[in-house]
Design a protein around this motif. Structure first.
Motif, PDB file in Angstrom:
ATOM      1  N   ALA A  79       0.808  -1.194   0.009  1.00 21.55           N
ATOM      2  CA  ALA A  79      -0.016   0.009  -0.034  1.00 21.55           C
ATOM      3  C   ALA A  79       0.876   1.291  -0.088  1.00 21.55           C
ATOM      4  O   ALA A  79       0.475   2.175  -0.794  1.00 21.55           O
ATOM      5  N   LEU A  80       2.004   1.324   0.777  1.00 19.36           N
ATOM      6  CA  LEU A  80       2.765   2.516   0.825  1.00 19.36           C
ATOM      7  C   LEU A  80       3.569   2.715  -0.530  1.00 19.36           C
ATOM      8  O   LEU A  80       3.927   3.731  -0.885  1.00 19.36           O
ATOM      9  N   GLY A  81       4.038   1.624  -0.891  1.00 23.88           N
ATOM     10  CA  GLY A  81       4.670   1.433  -2.057  1.00 23.88           C
ATOM     11  C   GLY A  81       3.881   2.127  -3.516  1.00 23.88           C
ATOM     12  O   GLY A  81       4.420   3.003  -3.897  1.00 23.88           O
ATOM     13  N   ASP A  82       2.549   1.590  -3.304  1.00 30.65           N
ATOM     14  CA  ASP A  82       1.638   2.156  -4.388  1.00 30.65           C
ATOM     15  C   ASP A  82       1.485   3.644  -4.116  1.00 30.65           C
ATOM     16  O   ASP A  82       1.213   4.415  -5.044  1.00 30.65           O
ATOM     17  N   GLU A  83       1.552   4.095  -2.901  1.00 32.01           N
ATOM     18  CA  GLU A  83       1.483   5.551  -2.739  1.00 32.01           C
ATOM     19  C   GLU A  83       2.598   6.471  -3.099  1.00 32.01           C
ATOM     20  O   GLU A  83       2.701   7.419  -3.116  1.00 32.01           O
ATOM     21  N   GLY A  84       3.876   5.692  -3.226  1.00 34.51           N
ATOM     22  CA  GLY A  84       4.897   6.518  -3.725  1.00 34.51           C
ATOM     23  C   GLY A  84       6.166   6.423  -2.793  1.00 34.51           C
ATOM     24  O   GLY A  84       7.074   6.850  -2.816  1.00 34.51           O
ATOM     25  N   TYR A  85       6.050   5.614  -1.752  1.00 37.90           N
ATOM     26  CA  TYR A  85       7.106   5.558  -0.546  1.00 37.90           C
ATOM     27  C   TYR A  85       8.021   4.384  -0.971  1.00 37.90           C
ATOM     28  O   TYR A  85       7.558   3.465  -1.602  1.00 37.90           O
ATOM     29  N   MET A  86       9.279   4.660  -0.628  1.00 35.79           N
ATOM     30  CA  MET A  86      10.243   3.577  -0.509  1.00 35.79           C
ATOM     31  C   MET A  86       9.882   2.913   0.816  1.00 35.79           C
ATOM     32  O   MET A  86       9.705   3.386   1.777  1.00 35.79           O
ATOM     33  N   VAL A  87      10.122   1.384   0.915  1.00 32.82           N
ATOM     34  CA  VAL A  87       9.761   0.770   2.085  1.00 32.82           C
ATOM     35  C   VAL A  87      10.691  -0.262   2.234  1.00 32.82           C
ATOM     36  O   VAL A  87      11.298  -0.978   1.404  1.00 32.82           O
ATOM     37  N   GLU A  88      10.968  -0.476   3.629  1.00 33.28           N
ATOM     38  CA  GLU A  88      11.847  -1.424   4.259  1.00 33.28           C
ATOM     39  C   GLU A  88      10.997  -2.160   5.201  1.00 33.28           C
ATOM     40  O   GLU A  88      10.157  -1.317   6.168  1.00 33.28           O
ATOM     41  N   VAL A  89      11.143  -3.379   5.209  1.00 31.74           N
ATOM     42  CA  VAL A  89      10.402  -4.208   6.183  1.00 31.74           C
ATOM     43  C   VAL A  89      11.359  -4.820   7.067  1.00 31.74           C
ATOM     44  O   VAL A  89      12.608  -5.221   7.159  1.00 31.74           O
ATOM     45  N   ALA A  90      10.872  -5.076   8.707  1.00 39.18           N
ATOM     46  CA  ALA A  90      11.683  -5.807   9.644  1.00 39.18           C
ATOM     47  C   ALA A  90      10.785  -6.670  10.380  1.00 39.18           C
ATOM     48  O   ALA A  90       9.783  -6.314  10.811  1.00 39.18           O
ATOM     49  N   PRO A  91      11.053  -7.902  10.429  1.00 38.64           N
ATOM     50  CA  PRO A  91      10.227  -8.836  11.192  1.00 38.64           C
ATOM     51  C   PRO A  91      10.423  -8.903  12.626  1.00 38.64           C
ATOM     52  O   PRO A  91       9.873  -9.437  13.375  1.00 38.64           O
ATOM     53  N   ASP A  92      11.623  -8.170  13.159  1.00 43.47           N
ATOM     54  CA  ASP A  92      11.825  -8.124  14.614  1.00 43.47           C
ATOM     55  C   ASP A  92      12.621  -6.651  14.862  1.00 43.47           C
ATOM     56  O   ASP A  92      12.856  -6.246  14.069  1.00 43.47           O
ATOM     57  N   ILE A  93      12.636  -6.778  16.117  1.00 48.63           N
ATOM     58  CA  ILE A  93      13.335  -5.254  16.648  1.00 48.63           C
ATOM     59  C   ILE A  93      14.980  -5.347  16.226  1.00 48.63           C
ATOM     60  O   ILE A  93      15.338  -4.384  16.043  1.00 48.63           O
TER      61      ILE A  93
END
Length: 127
Positions: free
Chosen positions: A22-36
């Motif tokens: 969803a954020l990528g579709d809005e034009g954001y670059m996105v990074e994900v992290a599954p833990d702290i």
């Protein structure tokens, strides 16, 4: 167009995928992290414009503890954080601390449009 980086921290892969898309579709670059631990490394090298954080990760308060660590570090003290949680009592009992920590809270289950508008307010896309 400026493409701010949003770091999404959650231990649920479906939520990571949904928010990243969803954020990528809005034009954001996105990074994900599954833990702290992964999130901490990401903040150090990627310098996100905003973090979306699930408060309940490895332990019930691990997300909130991490926010306290971010606020104690001068390099991340002002980094915008949007967190979400199913724990409505936490949101009520910590309202003052949440505001003082410069965080925005979105209750779970969250509305995707509300999450996107909250991120946009903290990390606006510029033309």
């Amino acid at each position: 167009m400026d493409h701010p980086l949003v770091l999404i921290v959650d231990d649920e892969p479906t939520i990571l995928e949904l928010l990243a898309e969803a954020l990528g579709d809005e034009g954001y670059m996105v990074e994900v992290a599954p833990d702290i631990a992964t999130a901490t490394a990401s903040v150090a090298h990627a310098q996100p414009a905003c973090i979306i954080l699930d408060l309940i990760m490895e332990k019930p308060d691990s997300g909130w503890q991490w926010i306290q660590e971010l606020r104690a570090d001068p390099s991340t003290h002002a980094l915008p954080v949007v967190f979400f949680t199913v724990n409505a009592k936490f949101l009520e009992s910590h309202a003052g601390e949440i505001a003082a920590a410069n965080c925005r809270a979105v209750p779970k289950p969250f509305d995707l449009a509300e999450m996107i508008s909250t991120v946009a307010a903290l990390a606006p896309l510029s033309a």
